[in-house]
Design an enzyme around this catalytic site. Structure first.
Site, PDB file in Angstrom:
ATOM      1  N   TYR A  22      50.784  18.405  11.431  1.00 52.13           N
ATOM      2  CA  TYR A  22      51.273  17.168  12.073  1.00 52.13           C
ATOM      3  C   TYR A  22      52.790  17.125  12.258  1.00 52.13           C
ATOM      4  CZ  TYR A  22      46.513  15.738  11.049  1.00 52.13           C
ATOM      5  OH  TYR A  22      45.144  15.675  11.003  1.00 52.13           O
ATOM      6  N   ASN A  73      45.204   6.128  18.205  1.00 48.36           N
ATOM      7  CA  ASN A  73      44.902   7.342  17.457  1.00 48.36           C
ATOM      8  C   ASN A  73      44.072   6.876  16.256  1.00 48.36           C
ATOM      9  OD1 ASN A  73      44.725   9.603  15.894  1.00 48.36           O
ATOM     10  ND2 ASN A  73      46.888  10.167  16.074  1.00 48.36           N
ATOM     11  N   HIS A  79      36.098  10.389  14.401  1.00 49.20           N
ATOM     12  CA  HIS A  79      34.900  11.220  14.276  1.00 49.20           C
ATOM     13  C   HIS A  79      33.731  10.508  13.609  1.00 49.20           C
ATOM     14  CE1 HIS A  79      38.136  13.939  15.182  1.00 49.20           C
ATOM     15  NE2 HIS A  79      38.698  13.749  14.002  1.00 49.20           N
ATOM     16  N   ASP A  86      32.611   0.231  19.472  1.00 48.42           N
ATOM     17  CA  ASP A  86      31.996  -1.019  19.933  1.00 48.42           C
ATOM     18  C   ASP A  86      33.026  -2.131  20.136  1.00 48.42           C
ATOM     19  OD1 ASP A  86      29.501   0.086  20.063  1.00 48.42           O
ATOM     20  OD2 ASP A  86      28.732  -0.851  18.233  1.00 48.42           O
ATOM     21  N   HIS A  99      45.682  12.181  19.998  1.00 49.30           N
ATOM     22  CA  HIS A  99      45.703  12.946  18.748  1.00 49.30           C
ATOM     23  C   HIS A  99      46.940  13.828  18.733  1.00 49.30           C
ATOM     24  CE1 HIS A  99      41.758  11.549  17.775  1.00 49.30           C
ATOM     25  NE2 HIS A  99      41.390  11.848  19.007  1.00 49.30           N
ATOM     26  N   ARG A 110      35.735  17.769  14.071  1.00 50.30           N
ATOM     27  CA  ARG A 110      36.788  17.044  14.784  1.00 50.30           C
ATOM     28  C   ARG A 110      36.565  17.048  16.297  1.00 50.30           C
ATOM     29  NH1 ARG A 110      40.618  15.919  10.668  1.00 50.30           N
ATOM     30  NH2 ARG A 110      40.531  17.533   9.094  1.00 50.30           N
TER      31      ARG A 110
END
Ligand code: DQA
Length: 144
Positions: A22, A73, A79, A86, A99, A110
């Site tokens: 990241y 994000n 996942h 919803d 992402h 993922r």
């Protein structure tokens, strides 16, 4: 234009969390990148982060009639969360999924994204720039 940016679990740990995946930049730096860009472009933005699925659902519901677009994000909830999917469908707000890492090049699990079943577009694997790309996509009415 009013955009809500939502970040899911452990994105507040950016800079500390798995820097090889990241990066070393912090969550505060991500916020600054987004705020600076939006200020320049005249976009009103709110940035929200939560580690809790239900809180993210509440935030999406509260966005109804308030925001023109959502950049999300969902982190690990990407996942797993039918609830977030919803909620997005319920409010019907234009949404782009982001992402930081390229989720398609990581573990098999993922590759599944529930939010991706609703989002107009997914931007992945380009780090913090993905948020800017997503905001620009919403600003330009669905054009890259
Ligand atoms: C992530 C990818 C997800 O698989 C992971 O659970 C995250 C971050 C990303 O930004 O690359 O928490 O959404």
């Amino acid at each position: 234009m009013k955009i809500l940016v939502i970040n899911g679990p452990s994105l507040n740990m950016l800079g500390i969390r798995e820097p090889g995946i990241y990066g070393k930049r912090t969550y505060a730096e991500l916020e600054k990148t987004i705020y600076d860009h939006c200020e320049k472009q005249g976009v009103t933005v709110e940035i929200y982060q939560s580690n809790h699925e239900g809180d993210i659902v509440d935030k999406i519901q509260a966005a109804y009639g308030v925001f023109d677009g959502i950049v999300i994000n969902p982190a690990a909830y990407t996942h797993t969360s039918v609830a977030i999917l919803d909620a997005l469908k319920a409010v019907g707000i234009r949404t782009v999924e982001v992402h930081i890492s390229d989720v398609d090049k990581r573990e098999e699990f993922r590759r599944i994204s529930y939010v991706g079943l609703y989002a107009e577009k997914t931007v992945k694997g380009i780090g913090f720039d993905g948020y800017i790309k997503a905001i620009e996509y919403l600003r330009n009415d669905g054009k890259d």
